[in-house]
Design a protein around this motif. Structure first.
Motif, PDB file in Angstrom:
ATOM      1  N   LEU A  72       0.812  -1.218   0.000  1.00 34.74           N
ATOM      2  CA  LEU A  72       0.000   0.000   0.000  1.00 34.74           C
ATOM      3  C   LEU A  72       0.842   1.263   0.000  1.00 34.74           C
ATOM      4  O   LEU A  72       0.311   2.370  -0.024  1.00 34.74           O
ATOM      5  CB  LEU A  72      -0.959  -0.015   1.199  1.00 34.74           C
ATOM      6  CG  LEU A  72      -1.981  -1.160   1.191  1.00 34.74           C
ATOM      7  CD1 LEU A  72      -2.965  -1.000   2.334  1.00 34.74           C
ATOM      8  CD2 LEU A  72      -2.728  -1.231  -0.133  1.00 34.74           C
ATOM      9  N   SER A  73       2.169   1.118   0.049  1.00 35.27           N
ATOM     10  CA  SER A  73       3.012   2.310  -0.062  1.00 35.27           C
ATOM     11  C   SER A  73       3.066   2.796  -1.511  1.00 35.27           C
ATOM     12  O   SER A  73       3.411   3.935  -1.777  1.00 35.27           O
ATOM     13  CB  SER A  73       4.433   2.012   0.433  1.00 35.27           C
ATOM     14  OG  SER A  73       5.054   1.065  -0.416  1.00 35.27           O
ATOM     15  N   ASP A  74       2.719   1.919  -2.460  1.00 31.93           N
ATOM     16  CA  ASP A  74       2.651   2.300  -3.853  1.00 31.93           C
ATOM     17  C   ASP A  74       1.293   2.946  -4.111  1.00 31.93           C
ATOM     18  O   ASP A  74       0.257   2.381  -3.738  1.00 31.93           O
ATOM     19  CB  ASP A  74       2.808   1.062  -4.736  1.00 31.93           C
ATOM     20  CG  ASP A  74       2.571   1.388  -6.199  1.00 31.93           C
ATOM     21  OD1 ASP A  74       3.408   2.070  -6.795  1.00 31.93           O
ATOM     22  OD2 ASP A  74       1.515   0.961  -6.727  1.00 31.93           O
ATOM     23  N   SER A  80      -5.994   0.937  -5.859  1.00 31.66           N
ATOM     24  CA  SER A  80      -6.726  -0.279  -6.195  1.00 31.66           C
ATOM     25  C   SER A  80      -7.413  -0.878  -4.964  1.00 31.66           C
ATOM     26  O   SER A  80      -8.569  -1.310  -5.027  1.00 31.66           O
ATOM     27  CB  SER A  80      -5.768  -1.310  -6.802  1.00 31.66           C
ATOM     28  OG  SER A  80      -6.429  -2.529  -7.064  1.00 31.66           O
ATOM     29  N   HIS A  81      -6.710  -0.868  -3.851  1.00 37.23           N
ATOM     30  CA  HIS A  81      -7.261  -1.408  -2.608  1.00 37.23           C
ATOM     31  C   HIS A  81      -8.504  -0.636  -2.171  1.00 37.23           C
ATOM     32  O   HIS A  81      -9.496  -1.229  -1.719  1.00 37.23           O
ATOM     33  CB  HIS A  81      -6.190  -1.343  -1.511  1.00 37.23           C
ATOM     34  CG  HIS A  81      -6.667  -1.798  -0.174  1.00 37.23           C
ATOM     35  ND1 HIS A  81      -6.837  -3.121   0.158  1.00 37.23           N
ATOM     36  CD2 HIS A  81      -7.023  -1.094   0.944  1.00 37.23           C
ATOM     37  CE1 HIS A  81      -7.279  -3.219   1.397  1.00 37.23           C
ATOM     38  NE2 HIS A  81      -7.389  -2.001   1.894  1.00 37.23           N
ATOM     39  N   GLU A  82      -8.460   0.662  -2.322  1.00 34.41           N
ATOM     40  CA  GLU A  82      -9.566   1.506  -1.870  1.00 34.41           C
ATOM     41  C   GLU A  82     -10.744   1.505  -2.855  1.00 34.41           C
ATOM     42  O   GLU A  82     -11.902   1.600  -2.439  1.00 34.41           O
ATOM     43  CB  GLU A  82      -9.085   2.948  -1.681  1.00 34.41           C
ATOM     44  CG  GLU A  82      -8.040   3.132  -0.583  1.00 34.41           C
ATOM     45  CD  GLU A  82      -8.641   3.071   0.802  1.00 34.41           C
ATOM     46  OE1 GLU A  82      -9.874   3.156   0.928  1.00 34.41           O
ATOM     47  OE2 GLU A  82      -7.882   2.925   1.778  1.00 34.41           O
ATOM     48  N   GLU A  88      -3.803  -2.429 -13.063  1.00 33.17           N
ATOM     49  CA  GLU A  88      -3.560  -2.285 -14.506  1.00 33.17           C
ATOM     50  C   GLU A  88      -4.502  -1.260 -15.134  1.00 33.17           C
ATOM     51  O   GLU A  88      -4.067  -0.407 -15.929  1.00 33.17           O
ATOM     52  CB  GLU A  88      -3.724  -3.638 -15.202  1.00 33.17           C
ATOM     53  CG  GLU A  88      -2.659  -4.661 -14.863  1.00 33.17           C
ATOM     54  CD  GLU A  88      -2.831  -5.274 -13.492  1.00 33.17           C
ATOM     55  OE1 GLU A  88      -3.929  -5.119 -12.887  1.00 33.17           O
ATOM     56  OE2 GLU A  88      -1.884  -5.907 -13.000  1.00 33.17           O
ATOM     57  N   ASP A  89      -5.770  -1.311 -14.784  1.00 41.28           N
ATOM     58  CA  ASP A  89      -6.730  -0.350 -15.344  1.00 41.28           C
ATOM     59  C   ASP A  89      -6.466   1.061 -14.830  1.00 41.28           C
ATOM     60  O   ASP A  89      -6.553   2.039 -15.590  1.00 41.28           O
ATOM     61  CB  ASP A  89      -8.161  -0.771 -15.003  1.00 41.28           C
ATOM     62  CG  ASP A  89      -8.640  -1.942 -15.854  1.00 41.28           C
ATOM     63  OD1 ASP A  89      -7.940  -2.305 -16.824  1.00 41.28           O
ATOM     64  OD2 ASP A  89      -9.713  -2.494 -15.544  1.00 41.28           O
ATOM     65  N   LEU A  90      -6.152   1.175 -13.540  1.00 42.90           N
ATOM     66  CA  LEU A  90      -5.883   2.498 -12.976  1.00 42.90           C
ATOM     67  C   LEU A  90      -4.654   3.129 -13.616  1.00 42.90           C
ATOM     68  O   LEU A  90      -4.616   4.342 -13.862  1.00 42.90           O
ATOM     69  CB  LEU A  90      -5.686   2.392 -11.462  1.00 42.90           C
ATOM     70  CG  LEU A  90      -6.946   2.043 -10.655  1.00 42.90           C
ATOM     71  CD1 LEU A  90      -6.587   1.770  -9.204  1.00 42.90           C
ATOM     72  CD2 LEU A  90      -7.977   3.163 -10.733  1.00 42.90           C
ATOM     73  N   VAL A 133      -6.059   7.821  -2.534  1.00 42.41           N
ATOM     74  CA  VAL A 133      -4.596   7.738  -2.533  1.00 42.41           C
ATOM     75  C   VAL A 133      -3.971   8.674  -1.501  1.00 42.41           C
ATOM     76  O   VAL A 133      -3.067   8.287  -0.760  1.00 42.41           O
ATOM     77  CB  VAL A 133      -4.025   8.041  -3.930  1.00 42.41           C
ATOM     78  CG1 VAL A 133      -2.501   7.955  -3.920  1.00 42.41           C
ATOM     79  CG2 VAL A 133      -4.591   7.075  -4.957  1.00 42.41           C
ATOM     80  N   ARG A 134      -4.469   9.898  -1.426  1.00 49.55           N
ATOM     81  CA  ARG A 134      -3.863  10.899  -0.544  1.00 49.55           C
ATOM     82  C   ARG A 134      -4.653  11.129   0.749  1.00 49.55           C
ATOM     83  O   ARG A 134      -4.242  11.921   1.592  1.00 49.55           O
ATOM     84  CB  ARG A 134      -3.721  12.227  -1.304  1.00 49.55           C
ATOM     85  CG  ARG A 134      -2.759  12.140  -2.480  1.00 49.55           C
ATOM     86  CD  ARG A 134      -2.730  13.432  -3.272  1.00 49.55           C
ATOM     87  NE  ARG A 134      -2.339  14.577  -2.460  1.00 49.55           N
ATOM     88  CZ  ARG A 134      -1.080  14.918  -2.213  1.00 49.55           C
ATOM     89  NH1 ARG A 134      -0.084  14.198  -2.715  1.00 49.55           N
ATOM     90  NH2 ARG A 134      -0.796  15.978  -1.487  1.00 49.55           N
ATOM     91  N   ASP A 135      -5.779  10.441   0.874  1.00 48.70           N
ATOM     92  CA  ASP A 135      -6.626  10.594   2.067  1.00 48.70           C
ATOM     93  C   ASP A 135      -7.057  12.039   2.283  1.00 48.70           C
ATOM     94  O   ASP A 135      -7.168  12.509   3.421  1.00 48.70           O
ATOM     95  CB  ASP A 135      -5.899  10.077   3.324  1.00 48.70           C
ATOM     96  CG  ASP A 135      -5.595   8.593   3.229  1.00 48.70           C
ATOM     97  OD1 ASP A 135      -6.462   7.838   2.755  1.00 48.70           O
ATOM     98  OD2 ASP A 135      -4.485   8.180   3.621  1.00 48.70           O
ATOM     99  N   GLU A 136      -7.286  12.745   1.195  1.00 46.30           N
ATOM    100  CA  GLU A 136      -7.735  14.141   1.269  1.00 46.30           C
ATOM    101  C   GLU A 136      -9.226  14.196   0.953  1.00 46.30           C
ATOM    102  O   GLU A 136      -9.648  13.918  -0.171  1.00 46.30           O
ATOM    103  CB  GLU A 136      -6.942  15.018   0.297  1.00 46.30           C
ATOM    104  CG  GLU A 136      -5.484  15.143   0.655  1.00 46.30           C
ATOM    105  CD  GLU A 136      -4.746  16.117  -0.251  1.00 46.30           C
ATOM    106  OE1 GLU A 136      -5.412  16.995  -0.851  1.00 46.30           O
ATOM    107  OE2 GLU A 136      -3.521  15.998  -0.372  1.00 46.30           O
TER     108      GLU A 136
END
Length: 202
Positions: A72-74, A80-82, A88-90, A133-136
């Motif tokens: 999840l650091s990538d 993708s996890h969220e 691949e699609d993202l 991704v950025r939790d914003e």
């Protein structure tokens, strides 16, 4: 002379003479030869050398292995996890700048046939990316508008379009509007990605 005493005297002579570390082994052998006349004597064991020079810093020349980061650091793995969309699609739809900001990675023509469709796609995609991704959450409306401008999307009737956008919230006072992901955002993002890639949404 006992071997232990001979070794100790030879090593003591090397240390007392202040011989540089790279030359200490050679000097030690020479000292042994002079003290005992036994040039063929082996050098002390690694244990003995360590005891004699335990205070000296060592540089092994080895590079410490890098710690492996969690998946999840990538950013794409986290995205993708969220979102529930494959990495691949993202990767075909988004990219991240050097400062870690998400951007849409396709031409305007892939975002929809009309400016209204294109505006909605940008708003949903960027709001989701910043959240997942950025939790914003929320993000300023200006962030999505800037991305739409970068993609050369026509911003005519922006406010009217955003008033009917599905999959994200659009709240706040005039000129202080914000986008916010909600429970329907994952499904909305899946439809956006599928439409961009020309594949049916699952």
């Amino acid at each position: 002379m006992e071997v232990e005493e001979l070794l100790a005297r030879a090593w003591g002579a090397v240390e007392k003479a202040g011989i540089p570390q790279p030359l200490q082994e050679y000097a030690f052998k020479e000292a042994l030869a002079r003290l005992g006349g036994q040039a063929s004597l082996p050098t002390p064991s690694p244990k003995a050398q360590h005891a004699a020079s335990s205070d000296a810093p060592r540089d092994t020349g080895e590079i410490a292995p890098r710690a492996s980061a969690g998946d999840l650091s990538d950013p794409f793995s986290k995205f993708s996890h969220e979102s529930g969309i494959s990495v691949e699609d993202l990767e075909r739809v988004f990219y991240f700048s050097e400062d870690g900001l998400p951007h849409i990675n396709v031409p305007r023509s892939k975002l929809g046939r009309t400016s209204t469709e294109q505006q909605k796609v940008v708003a949903v995609a960027i709001t989701a990316a910043y959240d997942y991704v950025r939790d914003e959450r929320p993000i300023s409306e200006d962030v999505a508008r800037a991305e739409a401008t970068r993609l050369k999307v026509d911003l005519a009737n922006w406010a009217r379009t955003m008033g009917g956008v599905q999959g994200i919230g659009w709240t706040g006072a005039a000129r202080q509007k914000q986008f916010k992901a909600n429970g329907s955002t994952p499904e909305a993002l899946k439809k956006v990605v599928a439409a961009i890639l020309g594949a049916p949404a699952e």
